[in-house]
Design a protein around this motif. Sequence first.
Motif, PDB file in Angstrom:
ATOM      1  N   UNK A   1      -3.509   9.340  -3.136  1.00 56.90           N
ATOM      2  CA  UNK A   1      -2.168   9.765  -3.493  1.00 56.90           C
ATOM      3  C   UNK A   1      -1.106   8.702  -3.274  1.00 56.90           C
ATOM      4  N   UNK A   2      -1.493   7.542  -2.756  1.00 58.24           N
ATOM      5  CA  UNK A   2      -0.519   6.454  -2.669  1.00 58.24           C
ATOM      6  C   UNK A   2      -0.086   6.052  -4.077  1.00 58.24           C
ATOM      7  N   UNK A   3       1.188   5.706  -4.195  1.00 54.85           N
ATOM      8  CA  UNK A   3       1.783   5.345  -5.479  1.00 54.85           C
ATOM      9  C   UNK A   3       2.394   3.956  -5.350  1.00 54.85           C
ATOM     10  N   UNK A   4       1.965   3.041  -6.224  1.00 53.32           N
ATOM     11  CA  UNK A   4       2.476   1.671  -6.208  1.00 53.32           C
ATOM     12  C   UNK A   4       3.278   1.431  -7.481  1.00 53.32           C
ATOM     13  N   UNK A   5       4.591   1.233  -7.338  1.00 52.47           N
ATOM     14  CA  UNK A   5       5.423   0.913  -8.481  1.00 52.47           C
ATOM     15  C   UNK A   5       5.281  -0.548  -8.850  1.00 52.47           C
ATOM     16  N   UNK A   6       5.191  -0.823 -10.127  1.00 50.02           N
ATOM     17  CA  UNK A   6       4.975  -2.195 -10.596  1.00 50.02           C
ATOM     18  C   UNK A   6       6.159  -3.099 -10.323  1.00 50.02           C
ATOM     19  N   UNK A   7       7.335  -2.513 -10.160  1.00 49.99           N
ATOM     20  CA  UNK A   7       8.570  -3.275 -10.225  1.00 49.99           C
ATOM     21  C   UNK A   7       9.057  -3.281 -11.663  1.00 49.99           C
ATOM     22  N   UNK A   8      10.330  -3.597 -11.845  1.00 54.81           N
ATOM     23  CA  UNK A   8      10.942  -3.563 -13.171  1.00 54.81           C
ATOM     24  C   UNK A   8      10.171  -4.451 -14.149  1.00 54.81           C
TER      25      UNK A   8
END
Length: 420
Positions: free
Chosen positions: A347-354
């Motif tokens: 369930x960890x969520x890693x945002x790519x960045x803009x």
Amino acid sequence: MHPNDPSLRSFIDVSPDSDFPIQNLPYGVFSTESTLSRRVCVAIGDFVLDLHALQSAGLIGPADVFSEPTINAFMALGPKIWSATRARISELLRHNNPVLRDDASLRARALFARSEARLHLPIRVSGFTDFYSSRDHATNVGTMFRDKENALSPNWLHIPIGYNGRASTVVVSGTKIRRPLGQTKRPFDSTPSHGPCLRLDFELEIGTVIGQPSAMGTTLSEQQAEAMIFGFVLLNDWSARDIQQWEYVPLGPFQAKAFATSVGPWVVTREALEPFRVHGPTQSPEPLPYLHQTGANNYDIALDVTLRGSEMQVPANICSTNFKQMYWSPIQQLVHHASSGCAMEVGDLLGSGTISGPGPKERGSMLELSWNGTDPIKLAPSVERSFLNDGDSLTIWGHCSGACYKIGFGGVEGTIVPSM
């Protein structure tokens, strides 16, 4: 036949323009007016398929993880079960398989029009980390706030930069976004003040959904990291630029990013995206050995952003770019995240960045599109924006183009409402 085979057809009529052909089958969570309990589904055409109903009928297994209000329990079963379950769902939906096609009673219990389904946050977010992995975005921001010759900080080409965000304010598409309050200080003021954000922004991102854990004190190889990734979602990490500018020294963003992160309701599986894997940009200097990658770990995902101003009836497209241009890949982000011995959880969520590209229309934030407010973008003949106004509605779209089909994410939308 493999579930990614482009020749596959479903007994459900699916438009060629649909984001959800039989080759996709993204996971989500839904409820209906008649059944308020949340359960796991996949999208197919204009319908959602209730996986709990299929499991109750003995058609899929191995355990009833589909009556859960998130997909976390299913993800915890691991990659072999993910693959086998997707293959079985694909088989049941094929045009020449009578099991579901010819069972009117089961179809009535398992298939619902998407228009009748309420979609919920698909995962229980264990932790949220946001990265800063687009070279074009980092260069644009560095040029604005430093200078062109020193746009990238010395560490940027060596390490996937990131910060730990707030899992508590990750919300599903359609959730209203309240303009945040915060402390700011304008250049000509002697002291800071507290009030509504005046430079509210979006950030076009892809979120990586982690489906398998790693133990504290261990590290990950490229192959181990890949096996832990369940899929991907559209993500908008809303940003309060004026709050961030005052607070980010010396530890980085805090309240400027803590108030809301929107994700799409559909998690597109890594397996469905397999045909669209590509190599990312050449990395120079070569990363340190633990970040070296041998595979094609980027994805050819076309991305668009539309903005409907509060005074507009029809949204305007303000950005078109592609995820394949990201300098640091999702696998490198995950490998680096765990490289200190940090435990990763289901369930960890890693945002790519803009996500930004080299062209002016490829910039994935208002900060870049309006060049920090100095060049407002035109939405309609008499409508301009530098940042977001109350009542504005912004939507991110994404899809991969296949042979006679596309793998889409639906969209992630948020409308700005006034601060308290």
